[in-house]
Design an enzyme around this catalytic site. Structure first.
Site: not given
Length: 220
Positions: A47, A72, A121, A157
């Site tokens: 991920e 990350d 982002d 989204d």
């Protein structure tokens, strides 16, 4: 650096499920995730921009025969996912502190089975397009470290980012779209995710935003 972040950084150094600079395993992990980190040969799922890792941890709990890695650059975020995984006794999830644009420095060719890109982002400013995680150069990197017909999942989204990504993938002859929806919560693929949501997915869903989902694979 705040006292809280310093404490989390120290704990990350001690936690076996965090791979980061300063640990011996960090410099030798490429091609060795199965043997050195998970000690098995199960398929590996990554991920990207995992944040606090709630999605990776959630999937690891559902799929014990798969290995999950959340990536990350923020160690304080990874600390949270690491802590939850340890508390739940999940040994099939780990976290890599690294920059995503350098992903191929930590994964060997054909080492991964799937990649999740969850609410990245969107980089909406003019000139920032090359920083999007679905920009062609990133897709080429993903293809190089995925196994034959390896799968990429993409959730967002952001409608412009989704349309951009769908356009890029649709135009590639080496990509096959397996799922596509602009309203994930009303789609046939919703139950496949077992209600597992990232922090941002929950925020946007609660605001009434429709979640977009794209699943595709690289053909031989």
């Amino acid at each position: 650096m705040s006292r809280n972040k310093l404490q989390r950084y120290r704990e990350n150094l001690d936690n076996k499920n965090v791979v980061q600079p300063g640990k011996e395993i960090f410099d030798n992990i490429k091609g060795n995730w199965g043997s050195d980190q998970f000690e098995n040969n199960n398929p590996i799922v990554v991920e990207l921009a995992c944040g606090r890792g709630e999605f990776s941890v959630g999937l690891a709990a559902v799929y014990p025969d798969l290995n999950f890695i959340g990536v990350d650059i923020k160690g304080s975020r990874l600390w949270k996912g690491s802590k939850i995984a340890i508390e739940q006794g999940l040994e099939n999830v780990a976290f890599l502190r690294a920059q995503i644009q350098l992903l191929d420095k930590y994964f060997e060719k054909d080492e991964l089975s799937e990649i999740w890109i969850t609410f990245p982002d969107p980089y909406v400013r003019e000139g920032d397009e090359k920083r999007r995680l679905t920009y062609p150069k990133f897709l080429e990197m993903y293809k190089s470290i995925l196994k034959k017909e390896g799968i990429v999942h993409f959730k967002t989204d952001n409608t412009p980012l989704f349309d951009y990504t769908l356009g890029i993938v649709s135009e590639r002859e080496d990509c096959e779209i397996l799922a596509e929806t602009s309203d994930f919560d009303q789609s046939e693929w919703r139950d496949e995710h077992f209600g597992i949501k990232t922090k941002y997915e929950k925020i946007f869903s609660d605001k009434g935003e429709k979640i977009k989902y794209l699943k595709f694979r690289f053909k031989d």
